[in-house]
Scaffold this motif. Structure first.
Motif, short mmCIF file in Angstrom:
data_model
loop_
_atom_site.label_atom_id
_atom_site.label_comp_id
_atom_site.label_asym_id
_atom_site.label_seq_id
_atom_site.Cartn_x
_atom_site.Cartn_y
_atom_site.Cartn_z
N VAL A 190 -22.90 -5.14 -12.90
CA VAL A 190 -21.74 -6.37 -12.68
C VAL A 190 -22.09 -7.51 -12.06
CG1 VAL A 190 -20.42 -5.56 -11.58
CG2 VAL A 190 -19.59 -7.12 -12.67
N VAL A 191 -23.43 -7.15 -11.25
CA VAL A 191 -23.89 -8.02 -10.18
C VAL A 191 -24.69 -9.05 -10.89
CG1 VAL A 191 -25.85 -7.89 -8.65
CG2 VAL A 191 -23.80 -6.23 -8.29
N LYS A 236 -22.79 -11.61 -12.38
CA LYS A 236 -22.58 -12.08 -12.11
C LYS A 236 -23.14 -13.61 -11.42
CE LYS A 236 -17.96 -10.74 -11.29
NZ LYS A 236 -17.13 -9.67 -10.34
N TYR A 246 -21.59 -13.88 -6.20
CA TYR A 246 -21.01 -12.15 -6.06
C TYR A 246 -20.27 -11.61 -5.04
CZ TYR A 246 -21.03 -6.76 -6.67
OH TYR A 246 -20.30 -5.65 -6.28
N LYS A 247 -19.10 -10.94 -4.84
CA LYS A 247 -18.62 -11.52 -3.55
C LYS A 247 -19.21 -11.29 -2.67
CE LYS A 247 -13.56 -11.61 -1.69
NZ LYS A 247 -12.63 -11.05 -2.12
N GLY A 248 -19.34 -9.32 -2.56
CA GLY A 248 -20.46 -8.53 -1.27
C GLY A 248 -21.86 -9.71 -0.74
N GLN A 258 -32.95 -4.64 4.59
CA GLN A 258 -32.91 -3.64 5.02
C GLN A 258 -31.03 -3.82 4.22
OE1 GLN A 258 -32.00 -0.92 9.10
NE2 GLN A 258 -33.86 0.19 7.53
N ASN A 281 -30.58 -2.27 0.49
CA ASN A 281 -29.54 -1.25 -0.26
C ASN A 281 -28.55 -2.14 -0.99
OD1 ASN A 281 -30.91 0.67 1.84
ND2 ASN A 281 -29.85 0.13 3.59
N PHE A 318 -27.33 3.94 -2.14
CA PHE A 318 -25.27 3.96 -2.34
C PHE A 318 -25.48 2.22 -2.97
CE2 PHE A 318 -25.55 6.73 0.42
CZ PHE A 318 -24.58 8.01 0.04
N GLY A 319 -26.28 1.86 -3.58
CA GLY A 319 -26.82 0.58 -3.77
C GLY A 319 -25.81 0.16 -5.40
N ARG A 320 -25.46 -0.96 -5.99
CA ARG A 320 -24.98 -1.65 -6.71
C ARG A 320 -25.61 -1.25 -8.22
NH1 ARG A 320 -20.28 -1.28 -5.36
NH2 ARG A 320 -21.65 0.05 -4.55
N ASN A 321 -26.93 -1.26 -8.46
CA ASN A 321 -27.49 -1.60 -9.34
C ASN A 321 -28.41 0.03 -10.27
OD1 ASN A 321 -27.47 -3.82 -9.72
ND2 ASN A 321 -29.74 -4.83 -10.50
#
Lengths: 149, 399
Positions: free
Chosen positions: B214-215, B218, B252-254, B325, B329, B335-338
């Motif tokens: 999704v990252v 977007k 991407y909001k974050g 970092q 990350n 704990f990342g998105r991809n």
């Protein structure tokens, strides 16, 4: 002040994450909440930060989760008896954890172990999480996780 | 007819060579063995970044092709590599993954070595006096070691071409980013994946799979016209995109604040994105503010270890490091998105091929080397075929 109520906050925070009740988790935190996952690397001989968020950052992360590809595994956090240390300045709670994952075939295995160092505050007769630092022992997390430990 | 019966399912695709790959290249033990002998024992393999051996006598231990190996910065500043094996009885010399050792002493019988691999001490040597067992002849097995853009590589073959020649021009577009400032590793983790090593490496070469994340849907798919992307292949099977791709992080909001959090690395803007695969198993990805180096090490036909490194600027402020970092990350941490999504993909394909339900994979996208062309995958498998002498689609020998 009650140590039992303090311990309940820790247990509730983990139950909320287990249940993907992220709003419930955030309701246990103050707006200035800080969350960090730290891991020591014996390869680099130094601490690493694997996740760091403030309250707003976690909120956004939780909002984005439904759009992400995730494996359908149930994550369960099992906790030791939380050690509460109270001083004039802060309430520190140390809790060891073991996180299990259970796959769709019903097989459970250990996902990671470590401990939480929580900083708890007391506001308007209620306890809240002010800061959580997760110290992970496990460094191979397989596919990893989109949700904080 | 929309579905296929057994016969149709097993038919080879009507596509040119190297536009499809048999599922058996991921599962056959004989092919895995050939890969070990003909690829991994003869090509250059990245082992660590020079910042991991910053001081004299710093060492790093790692496993490769089933062997324990260490690299050490010697008293003359040169990095050398050796089998992590005592010449006497085969005990491992180092048990920790890293450290600093001016003298290398085997724990078992206290044979000693220096950082150049010479044997410097044998306790009570007189018992060997009538034999060839002398310090002068008991040095460690040295492995060719060379450095390129701060990356340390080894080669198990004494005959292969040198590293600079092997890499050729493949890393030219990353040269400024990786050499203008001293860099250092701030992130390291290893992941055991239940997949053939190639299925992992494909996630680094297959730009078409942007749709899975999704990252990337977007921030990347619409960030620039597809036809303006330029994918490149190089000799020896290397390939990627050194001409910057673009990412629109504000979508991407974050990730919206990336551009305000830390300056870009040399030769890049915050929104630039470059990646290069060095055959067979190394990938370097630079995303404006941070670099990921990943390295896949085959263990069995069905398992591999991925080593992930995050790279930042040496000596930067705590604030900059923290932001870098964070950017690393967000995409690539455990704990990342991809990266978690990529592992799901590699393991999912591996499961299909393990059970022979998956028969062929198609790598025939042709967009003239732009957009989401499969050109990098085809180049990889052409090189793979050269080493193994096998067509990866038909599995027939290549004369």
């Amino acid at each position: 002040m009650s140590n039992e109520e303090i311990r309940n906050i820790i247990l509730l925070s983990c139950n909320s994450l287990d249940d993907h009740d992220f709003e419930g988790f955030l309701n246990l935190c103050v707006k200035g909440f800080k969350y960090t996952i730290k891991v020591f690397s014996p390869e680099l001989l130094k601490d690493m930060v694997w996740l760091e968020h403030d309250y707003e950052g976690l909120k956004v992360l939780f909002e984005e989760l439904p759009d992400h590809l995730q494996r359908n595994e149930k994550i369960s956090r099992q906790l030791s008896y939380p050690l509460v240390e109270t001083s004039a300045k802060k309430i520190k709670v140390t809790t060891n954890f073991c996180v299990y994952k259970t796959d769709l075939d019903g097989k459970s295995s250990i996902f990671c172990i470590g401990n939480y160092i929580d900083n708890v505050c007391y506001i308007n007769n209620k306890y809240f999480l002010k800061e959580r630092v997760v110290h992970l022992e496990t460094r191979d997390l397989g596919i990893g996780l989109h949700v904080p430990i | 007819m929309t579905s296929r019966d057994k016969k149709l399912w097993q038919e080879m695709p009507s596509l040119p060579d190297f536009n499809y790959v048999s599922g058996e290249v991921y599962t056959q033990p004989e092919i895995f063995k050939k890969e070990q002998d003909k690829i991994f024992s003869k090509t250059w393999h990245f082992v660590c970044h020079e910042s991991e051996l910053s001081k004299l006598y710093d060492y790093r231990v790692y496993d490769y092709t089933g062997k324990s190996i260490f690299s050490i910065r010697g008293e003359d500043g040169i990095v050398r590599s050796f089998f992590n094996v005592c010449s006497h009885r085969g005990a491992k010399l180092f048990s920790m993954p890293s450290g600093n050792a001016k003298r290398i002493k085997c724990f078992y019988h206290h044979w000693m070595y220096n950082s150049k691999g010479a044997c410097t001490g044998i306790p009570r040597p007189s018992a060997y006096s009538d034999t060839e067992v002398k310090k002068e002849k008991m040095g460690l097995r040295e492995i060719r070691t060379e450095v390129y853009l701060g990356m340390i590589f080894i080669n198990l073959s004494d005959e292969s071409e040198n590293l600079h020649s092997y890499i050729g021009n493949a890393l030219d577009d990353l040269s400024e980013t990786m050499s203008m400032q001293p860099l250092e590793v701030f992130h390291y983790n290893k992941i055991l994946i239940h997949s053939n090593w190639k299925a992992w490496q494909e996630t680094n070469m297959d730009i078409y799979h942007e749709f899975m994340h999704v990252v990337l849907r977007k921030t990347q798919v619409n960030a620039m016209p597809m036809e303006d992307r330029k994918l490149s292949i190089f000799k020896n099977g290397h390939g990627g995109s050194g001409a910057s791709l673009k990412a629109s992080y504000t979508n991407y909001k974050g990730f919206a604040n990336r551009k305000d959090e830390v300056g870009p690395l040399p030769g890049m803007s915050v929104s630039d994105f470059k990646f290069m695969n060095i055959f067979p198993s190394l990938t370097i990805i630079a995303r404006g503010t941070a670099i990921r180096i990943d390295n896949v090490i085959p263990l069995t036909p069905h398992t591999a270890v991925i080593e992930m490194r995050g790279i930042g600027v040496m000596g930067e402020s705590d604030e900059d490091r923290r932001a870098r970092q964070k950017h690393h990350n967000q995409y690539w941490g455990p704990f990342g998105r991809n990266v978690p999504e990529d592992i799901i993909a590699a393991e999912s394909c591996a499961e299909s091929y393990r059970g022979s339900a998956g028969k062929y994979q198609i790598i025939s996208r042709d967009e003239d080397g732009t957009g989401q062309d499969d050109i990098i995958l085809r180049s990889f498998y052409s090189e793979w075929a050269l080493h193994l002498g096998i067509n990866p689609g038909s599995l027939k020998e290549i004369k």
